[in-house]
Design a protein around this motif. Structure first.
Motif, PDB file in Angstrom:
ATOM      1  N   LYS A 206       0.677  -1.172   0.236  1.00 34.36           N
ATOM      2  CA  LYS A 206       0.043   0.015   0.019  1.00 34.36           C
ATOM      3  C   LYS A 206       0.802   1.230   0.124  1.00 34.36           C
ATOM      4  CE  LYS A 206      -3.682   2.159   2.363  1.00 34.36           C
ATOM      5  NZ  LYS A 206      -4.743   2.470   1.204  1.00 34.36           N
ATOM      6  N   ASN A 207       1.940   1.138   0.630  1.00 41.73           N
ATOM      7  CA  ASN A 207       2.759   2.424   0.838  1.00 41.73           C
ATOM      8  C   ASN A 207       3.623   2.461  -0.454  1.00 41.73           C
ATOM      9  OD1 ASN A 207       4.164  -0.082   1.916  1.00 41.73           O
ATOM     10  ND2 ASN A 207       5.877   1.278   2.074  1.00 41.73           N
ATOM     11  N   TYR A 498      -2.442   4.425   8.471  1.00 43.29           N
ATOM     12  CA  TYR A 498      -3.282   3.673   7.376  1.00 43.29           C
ATOM     13  C   TYR A 498      -4.482   3.188   8.312  1.00 43.29           C
ATOM     14  CZ  TYR A 498      -0.113   4.328   3.852  1.00 43.29           C
ATOM     15  OH  TYR A 498       0.784   4.635   2.763  1.00 43.29           O
ATOM     16  N   TYR A 499      -5.750   3.231   7.425  1.00 48.85           N
ATOM     17  CA  TYR A 499      -6.895   2.603   8.482  1.00 48.85           C
ATOM     18  C   TYR A 499      -7.549   1.664   7.246  1.00 48.85           C
ATOM     19  CZ  TYR A 499      -6.017   6.448  11.247  1.00 48.85           C
ATOM     20  OH  TYR A 499      -5.699   7.318  12.100  1.00 48.85           O
ATOM     21  N   GLU A 500      -7.751   0.431   7.748  1.00 51.00           N
ATOM     22  CA  GLU A 500      -8.343  -0.584   6.844  1.00 51.00           C
ATOM     23  C   GLU A 500      -9.732  -0.372   6.540  1.00 51.00           C
ATOM     24  OE1 GLU A 500      -7.860  -4.428   8.691  1.00 51.00           O
ATOM     25  OE2 GLU A 500      -5.578  -4.578   8.703  1.00 51.00           O
ATOM     26  N   SER A 503     -13.917   6.268   6.851  1.00 53.96           N
ATOM     27  CA  SER A 503     -13.992   7.241   5.961  1.00 53.96           C
ATOM     28  C   SER A 503     -12.401   7.525   5.626  1.00 53.96           C
ATOM     29  CB  SER A 503     -14.772   8.321   6.319  1.00 53.96           C
ATOM     30  OG  SER A 503     -14.290   8.915   7.390  1.00 53.96           O
ATOM     31  N   ILE A 504     -11.501   7.606   6.420  1.00 54.99           N
ATOM     32  CA  ILE A 504     -10.132   7.832   6.410  1.00 54.99           C
ATOM     33  C   ILE A 504      -9.252   6.996   5.750  1.00 54.99           C
ATOM     34  CG2 ILE A 504      -8.016   8.845   7.565  1.00 54.99           C
ATOM     35  CD1 ILE A 504     -10.030  10.097   9.865  1.00 54.99           C
ATOM     36  N   ASN A 505      -8.710   7.306   4.816  1.00 53.74           N
ATOM     37  CA  ASN A 505      -7.476   6.207   4.345  1.00 53.74           C
ATOM     38  C   ASN A 505      -6.313   6.247   4.975  1.00 53.74           C
ATOM     39  OD1 ASN A 505      -5.961   4.495   2.249  1.00 53.74           O
ATOM     40  ND2 ASN A 505      -7.032   5.076   0.675  1.00 53.74           N
ATOM     41  N   ASN A 506      -5.500   7.433   4.848  1.00 57.76           N
ATOM     42  CA  ASN A 506      -4.418   7.803   5.668  1.00 57.76           C
ATOM     43  C   ASN A 506      -4.014   9.052   6.105  1.00 57.76           C
ATOM     44  OD1 ASN A 506      -2.283   8.936   3.536  1.00 57.76           O
ATOM     45  ND2 ASN A 506      -3.458   7.438   2.243  1.00 57.76           N
ATOM     46  N   MET A 507      -3.133   9.117   6.739  1.00 60.58           N
ATOM     47  CA  MET A 507      -2.631  10.356   7.506  1.00 60.58           C
ATOM     48  C   MET A 507      -1.286  10.459   7.480  1.00 60.58           C
ATOM     49  SD  MET A 507      -5.607  11.431  10.419  1.00 60.58           S
ATOM     50  CE  MET A 507      -5.018  10.072  11.622  1.00 60.58           C
ATOM     51  N   PHE A 508      -0.724  11.715   7.505  1.00 61.59           N
ATOM     52  CA  PHE A 508       0.815  11.899   7.675  1.00 61.59           C
ATOM     53  C   PHE A 508       1.106  13.166   8.015  1.00 61.59           C
ATOM     54  CE2 PHE A 508       4.841  12.754   4.834  1.00 61.59           C
ATOM     55  CZ  PHE A 508       5.719  12.347   5.768  1.00 61.59           C
ATOM     56  N   LEU A 509       1.855  13.022   9.293  1.00 59.39           N
ATOM     57  CA  LEU A 509       2.314  14.292  10.125  1.00 59.39           C
ATOM     58  C   LEU A 509       3.785  14.292   9.922  1.00 59.39           C
ATOM     59  CD1 LEU A 509       1.712  16.442  12.373  1.00 59.39           C
ATOM     60  CD2 LEU A 509       2.128  14.788  13.893  1.00 59.39           C
TER      61      LEU A 509
END
Length: 727
Positions: A206-207, A498-500, A503-509
């Motif tokens: 995925k990444n 990442y969320y399986e 509504s949220i697919n991924n986040m990056f801080l």
């Protein structure tokens, strides 16, 4: 040197430690003696073909079973490879949009072929549900793409009450390949617009996304492809130009040109152009610039864009603008526009590029004519010039590269050039790119260096880039590196989530330091960056970041800071949009003082019908003054509509206008109309009409300056026919 060798050994060990998950993805290519009719009908002959099924969902729900079934098959005869993709779906869920070559939306399928089995490059052939074609070259293990490549191939689609079928025919003589191989790399891709599903036959991380190095295998059972024909493409070009001279007078120039492509072998291509027409179909977009550096405009001319990837240093990534290598060969310098609007004529140009085993090579040569022109009422001469470029690149460590690039320009009085050593070390989820360059400007010269590192795992991201340009590194005659005498570096790192499901697919801080040195100020800026990116499964997302630094420009020391926001929306089959805005405290070089600067922009497109698209971009640029009040606001709007009554025929109208608040009037208007028809493979008819109106200085017959007014400065029409003869 010893440390470098240890690094290469470590890279190789890492690649071996993470084996390809698709070793069981194998298709056997069977030879047939009958030609398949390309019509979207599933003939009985397809029952003899090996099948690819059990597709993998990469997005939006990674690893889950796709909501629709897809089956792909391949066959071949002496002349071509055939592919059929059977796509099950409800007809009401399909998006069947008309479009043009390389420009369409809707439900899409594609086949990807690594014909040299080098795990770095591949061809991609895509077709949407209405039967529009797109093709490209995948580069650098799928990290980059060259959409300028056009092949000669055929496809057809057919809609059924259970879904749709796409059939393709790819002649072997239209692609390059290693005829000694008994297998190629292969994968299939399907985009389902209704649910935004991106599904592949092969499985990827995925990444990482799609990787050529992880393709499945296409094995030739009883034969190997044999290229036939002369592999010669000849394009006679007929032109008719109309130029507005003022006072209702026009100049009509009929002309002709010639383009030639020749593949003497499956590993070598020659390209030649004589008296080409480089009239811009659309004027360059308006650019608002308060920095001390010249703006960048992309190349649009086909001769330069086709096959140009061989002259690009390693490291550019299609989905990331974080790192770009220095552009040492900027083809817009060849046949460039002069300050008075004249175009330097390109008398001829030629290219050759190909490969031998793990080596890629390319050469370019062109000659431009002499032109007399004016700049600020000074009479100047652009001398006749010869341009040249040479490139070699070698694949190392299975999926990395090392190369050398030389670019030069020669006139009777001056010699300009640059030599570059560049490369990239790659793992499946990371890349380290680098380049070292030395410029030559007659007897002067200097050095430049850039490097970029990118690593995105499932839980963490690391990004680093650095660029150092010597003060005498001058390649403005051949490349685009305006930042002489500077050093810039940025390090970003932070957690990814990442969320399986949901509504949220991924986040990056992310966060990190920035260093920026400019010799013009003899000062080093030190600062920091903090940002956050969020992606939603419905097709929208946003990013916000801020930066802070201690800066100095033009002798003024100050605290610089900025805040940037952007958001993108692709949540509907009918419309999409992008929004961006920002605010910064910085030095305004166009006004020569320190103040705030802000901007806002939106770009939206709507498809009310399958054959019609309307939209507009809109930007506003807000300049402050030293009293922290608004000095001026500049507005730029670019509405358009695009009608495609049937595939490969398009009519497009656009307007580009610039409005300045302080004078409360429009400063520039560009209006354009374009008719384009791709009536046969690589054969086109164009009709383009452009008009530019602005408030530049205007004089009467006695050379007296007239009162400032909006007036026509350029009006031009081009009718162009390009037809392919293929042998």
């Amino acid at each position: 040197m010893k440390n470098f060798l240890l690094l290469l050994i470590l890279v190789n060990a890492i690649v071996i430690a993470f084996p390809n998950k698709n070793t069981n993805k194998i298709l056997h290519l069977k030879k047939i003696n009958l030609e398949i009719k390309i019509d979207g009908v599933i003939e009985n002959l397809w029952s003899t073909a090996d099948s690819a099924y059990n597709f993998f969902q990469l997005d939006p729900y990674y690893g889950q079973k796709p909501s629709v079934e897809t089956i792909a098959k391949v066959l071949a005869d002496e002349e071509a490879l055939y592919c059929i993709m059977i796509c099950y779906d409800h007809p009401d869920k399909l998006q069947i949009n008309a479009g043009m070559l390389d420009w369409f939306t809707g439900d899409i399928v594609s086949i990807m072929l690594d014909t040299f089995n080098d795990k770095q490059t591949a061809y991609k052939f895509a077709v949407n549900a209405s039967g529009v074609l797109a093709d490209s070259r995948l580069l650098d293990d799928g990290r980059n793409r060259d959409y300028s490549w056009d092949g000669i191939w055929f496809a057809s689609t057919k809609i059924y009450d259970w879904g749709y079928v796409v059939e393709m025919k790819i002649p072997f003589k239209s692609i390059k390949y290693d005829k000694n191989l008994s297998e190629w790399g292969i994968d299939f891709d399907r985009w389902r617009s209704h649910t935004r599903e991106d599904i592949y036959w092969c499985e990827y991380e995925k990444n990482e996304g799609m990787r050529i190095s992880k393709f499945g295998k296409l094995i030739f059972d009883d034969f190997k492809p044999i290229q036939t024909g002369l592999n010669l493409e000849i394009f006679p070009v007929g032109l008719a130009k109309t130029k507005y001279l003022g006072n209702n007078k026009y100049k009509i120039d009929p002309d002709a040109g010639l383009d030639v492509f020749y593949n003497p072998s499956e590993k070598l291509t020659f390209q030649f152009t004589a008296n080409p027409d480089f009239a811009q179909i659309e004027a360059d977009p308006f650019n608002f610039n308060i920095s001390r550096y010249e703006p960048y405009f992309r190349e649009r001319r086909p001769f330069f864009t086709q096959g140009n990837e061989v002259f690009n240093p390693s490291g550019k990534q299609r989905n990331s603008g974080f790192y770009s290598p220095l552009e040492l060969f900027y083809s817009r310098r060849v046949g460039k526009l002069l300050p008075d609007g004249q175009e330097v004529p390109l008398i001829f140009g030629t290219k050759a590029f190909g490969r031998i085993e793990d080596w890629e090579y390319g050469g370019f040569m062109a000659m431009t004519g002499e032109v007399n022109y004016k700049d600020d009422e000074e009479n100047l001469v652009e001398q006749k010039a010869f341009f040249g470029a040479g490139r070699i690149k070698k694949r190392i460590l299975d999926n990395s590269s090392l190369g050398v690039l030389i670019v030069g320009k020669q006139t009777k009085d001056n010699t300009y050039g640059v030599i570059d050593i560049d490369g990239a070390l790659r793992g499946s989820d990371w890349q380290l790119a680098y380049q070292f360059a030395r410029s030559f400007d007659n007897s002067k010269g200097d050095y430049a260096f850039s490097a970029g590192f990118n690593q995105m795992t499932n839980s963490w991201g690391n990004l680093f880039r650095i660029r150092a340009i010597g003060k005498d590194f001058n390649i403005k005659q051949i490349g685009f590196v305006p930042w002489t005498g500077t050093l810039n570096s940025l390090l970003l790192t932070g957690p990814r989530f990442y969320y399986e499901n949901g509504s949220i697919n991924n986040m990056f801080l992310y966060f990190g330091p920035v260093i920026d040195y400019e010799e013009a100020d003899l000062f080093t800026d030190y600062g920091a960056v903090l940002g956050f990116n969020m992606q939603f499964r419905s097709g929208w997302g946003y990013e916000i970041n801020s930066s802070f630094a201690k800066s100095k420009d033009e002798g003024v020391e100050y605290n610089s800071y900025s805040v940037n926001f952007s958001s993108w929306f692709d949540i509907s089959q009918k419309w999409d949009a992008n929004i961006w805005s920002g605010y910064e405290h910085t030095y305004n070089f166009s006004r020569e003082y320190l103040s705030f600067y802000s901007w806002f922009g939106i770009d939206a497109e709507w498809k009310p019908f399958d054959i019609l698209e309307v939209g507009s971009s809109y930007e506003m640029f807000i300049e402050g003054n030293p009293d922290n009040k608004i000095e001026d606001i500049t507005y730029n709007a670019r509405p358009f509509f695009s009608l495609t009554p049937f595939n490969n025929l398009n009519l497009r109208v656009y307007v580009d206008n610039v409005f300045v608040r302080s004078i409360n009037r429009i400063e520039r208007i560009i209006a354009g109309f374009l008719f384009s028809w791709n009536f046969a493979p690589k054969s086109w008819i164009y009709l383009a009409i452009n008009e530019i109106r602005d408030r530049s200085d205007e004089y009467d017959s006695n050379n007296n300056l007239l009162p400032n007014r909006m007036h026509t400065t350029d009006r031009a029409g081009v009718f162009k026919i390009k037809y392919l003869y293929y042998f």
